[in-house]
Enzyme design. Structure first.
Site, short mmCIF file in Angstrom:
data_model
loop_
_atom_site.label_atom_id
_atom_site.label_comp_id
_atom_site.label_asym_id
_atom_site.label_seq_id
_atom_site.Cartn_x
_atom_site.Cartn_y
_atom_site.Cartn_z
N ASP A 178 -6.14 83.46 -132.90
CA ASP A 178 -5.08 83.85 -133.84
C ASP A 178 -4.54 85.24 -133.53
OD1 ASP A 178 -5.70 81.46 -135.03
OD2 ASP A 178 -6.26 82.31 -136.98
N ASP A 179 -3.36 85.50 -134.10
CA ASP A 179 -2.74 86.83 -134.22
C ASP A 179 -2.16 87.38 -132.92
OD1 ASP A 179 -3.49 86.63 -136.83
OD2 ASP A 179 -5.20 88.01 -136.67
N HIS B 160 -9.94 85.55 -132.29
CA HIS B 160 -8.67 86.27 -132.33
C HIS B 160 -8.39 86.90 -130.97
CE1 HIS B 160 -9.89 85.99 -136.56
NE2 HIS B 160 -8.60 86.16 -136.89
#
Length: 537
Positions: free
Chosen positions: A333-334, A484
């Site tokens: 993610d991100d 992440h």
């Protein structure tokens, strides 16, 4: 006129009885010496009629015998020896040569023909050993009319046989009367008999059906179908169809007929249902139902019947079940972030595919990273446009308005398409995992699934490499791992992957994308099973 007397057969006018009118040619063959009876004729003078004359009163046969004897004496006396025929001897004396002795001495007819080649009256000789067959050309003497008559007669006979055979076959297959079995009993019927005739003749007496209203109430008794049944196991659809020899007929009571009615179809919109628990949250689109509204033309009554059941929109939550295979899905993610390119190199080294949930507003800053990600075959989906900034407080899209929620998704997907030239994946991960209540149905037209996780490495906290490795290596087959690649420095995550990936590969794990993981299950079958379980409670 008076009948004219016919001359007697033994009269002088009959050449058989008159030696003067019955001469034979002089023989040219050798013969014996003239007998004493023929000595008088040795000079070549034929016997006179007086020589053959017999005593008066003899009958015609006697006269003929006397004439024959006189002529034979004359022939013997005048016979001349043949120049090429030597005299034959016999113990009793010389034997006069017989007629045809030259034929015999000169090799049969062929030899004789050669010696007589100059004689145009002699037929040409046939090849020795292949004598001409008598009547060899006899066919040309036959009357051709007889052949024609015989051929016509043959054709007529053949035609009669064919017609007779056809008539016989037709009568065998279509006899004027034959037996059929009606409700277990043998009946003799005429050619052309139908099932309607069977009923009309009283062989069986079925009860006719009724005319009923749309709600099933009887309007008129006996106004339905007169009877039903089967012929040789096939349903009777035409009561006037002729029966055939050996048919098995089963006659039963007639069925009811529903009155004519007007129809109106009403659609029912699908509802919404949330089923199950798990890391994968998939949408199963529903279908509108149809209800038919019927109004009877005779009774005026109205009834409703569901002709197509409604299928609700389902939001199904479940965990993947890959069966005997050991698979795991890594998600990040991100990103994209400054360290994402280094992370992609590690994944490439271990031949691992993953799924990246990106932040839309960050994509423009990492164009090369996005292309590297797409070229490596990773799945790229959105994690919103700006991670629910503003009214979502940077973590919870459920706090945002409907328009803001839709914009977060659509703008994030468009950023992926612009950077890679490929259509963005329609799976979605909501910031903070906050995905419940109305947002579920608000975003259904824009995403196919919202993805959670089974293992949270909490790498965003930066707990240390060992802690992250321990959590990655704890996975089970079918798990989704949350990590992440953005939102801060992710060197611990990268170092942890260098340790955990070879370990999991040694354990037999295969790394798949989210789409590949979802392909293991039949989500419709899972939803149906859950719905049936709810209805049974």
């Amino acid at each position: 006129m008076p009948d004219q007397p016919m001359p007697a057969s033994g009269g002088a006018n009959n050449p058989r009885n008159n030696p003067r009118n019955h001469r034979k040619p002089v023989r040219r063959h050798d013969g014996a010496a003239p007998s004493a009876a023929g000595a008088a004729a040795a000079g070549g003078v034929p016997p006179t009629p007086d020589a053959a004359r017999v005593a008066p009163g003899q009958d015609a046969a006697a006269q003929e015998a006397a004439a024959r004897a006189a002529y034979e004496q004359y022939a013997a006396a005048t016979a001349q020896p043949h120049p090429a025929a030597p005299a034959q001897t016999h113990p009793s004396g010389p034997v006069p040569p017989q007629y045809g002795s030259r034929y015999q001495q000169q090799g049969g007819y062929a030899g004789y023909a050669q010696s007589a080649a100059g004689n145009p009256r002699v037929m040409p000789a046939h090849k020795v050993g292949a004598p001409a067959a008598p009547y060899a050309d006899f066919d040309r003497y036959k009357k051709k009319g007889n052949k024609k008559k015989a051929g016509i007669i043959s054709l007529v006979l053949v035609a009669l046989l064919l017609v007779g055979g056809g008539v016989g076959a037709y009568l065998y297959l279509n006899p004027p009367t034959f037996n059929v079995t009606v409700n277990g009993m043998t009946r003799t019927v005429n050619q052309g008999t139908t099932t309607a005739d069977i009923v009309a003749d009283g062989v069986v007496s079925p009860k006719a059906g009724n005319l009923v209203a749309v709600d099933g109430e009887v309007l008129e008794e006996g106004s339905g179908t007169p009877f039903g049944g089967t012929v040789n196991g096939n349903e009777i659809t035409d009561t006037n169809m002729a029966l055939h020899k050996g048919d098995t007929v089963q006659i039963v009571d007639g069925s009811d007929i529903t009155e004519d009615y007007d129809t109106e179809t009403v659609e029912t919109a699908p509802g919404q249902a949330e089923l199950g628990q798990g890391a994968i949250h998939v949408y199963i689109p529903g279908e509108a139902g149809q209800t038919e509204k019927r109004t009877g033309k005779v009774s005026g009554k109205t009834v409703e019947e569901v002709v197509k059941p409604v299928q609700n929109n389902v939001y199904l939550q479940y965990d993947a079940n890959p069966g005997d295979e050991k698979v795991v899905a890594l998600t990040f993610d991100d990103g994209p972030w400054a360290t994402t390119s280094e992370l992609l190199d590690v994944l490439k080294e271990y031949d691992v595919k993953a799924t990246f949930f990106t932040i839309g507003e960050q994509i423009a800053d990492q164009p090369n990273t996005m292309k590297q990600m797409a070229e490596a075959g990773h799945q790229i989906a959105t994690h919103s446009w700006d991670h629910a900034a503003g009214s979502g407080r940077g973590v919870d899209m459920t706090r945002m308005s409907t328009e803001e929620q839709i914009a977060e998704v659509q703008k994030g997907q468009q950023a992926i398409t612009d950077a890679t030239g490929q259509e963005a994946s329609k799976v979605f991960r909501s910031p903070g995992g906050n995905y419940h209540d109305e947002i579920i149905w608000t975003l259904q037209p824009y995403v196919t699934a919202e993805i959670g996780w089974n293992v949270d490495t909490e790498d965003w906290r930066r707990p240390g490499v060992d802690a992250i490795v321990q959590r990655i290596e704890s996975v089970k087959s079918g798990d989704i791992v949350l990590m992440h690649d953005g939102g801060g420095p992710r060197t611990q995550t990268i170092e942890a992957l260098k340790i955990a990936l070879p370990y999991l590969k040694e354990q037999g794990f295969k790394f798949v994308t989210i789409d590949e993981l979802m392909a293991y299950d039949d989500v419709k079958a899972i939803a149906q099973s859950l719905e049936e379980g709810q209805q049974a409670q």
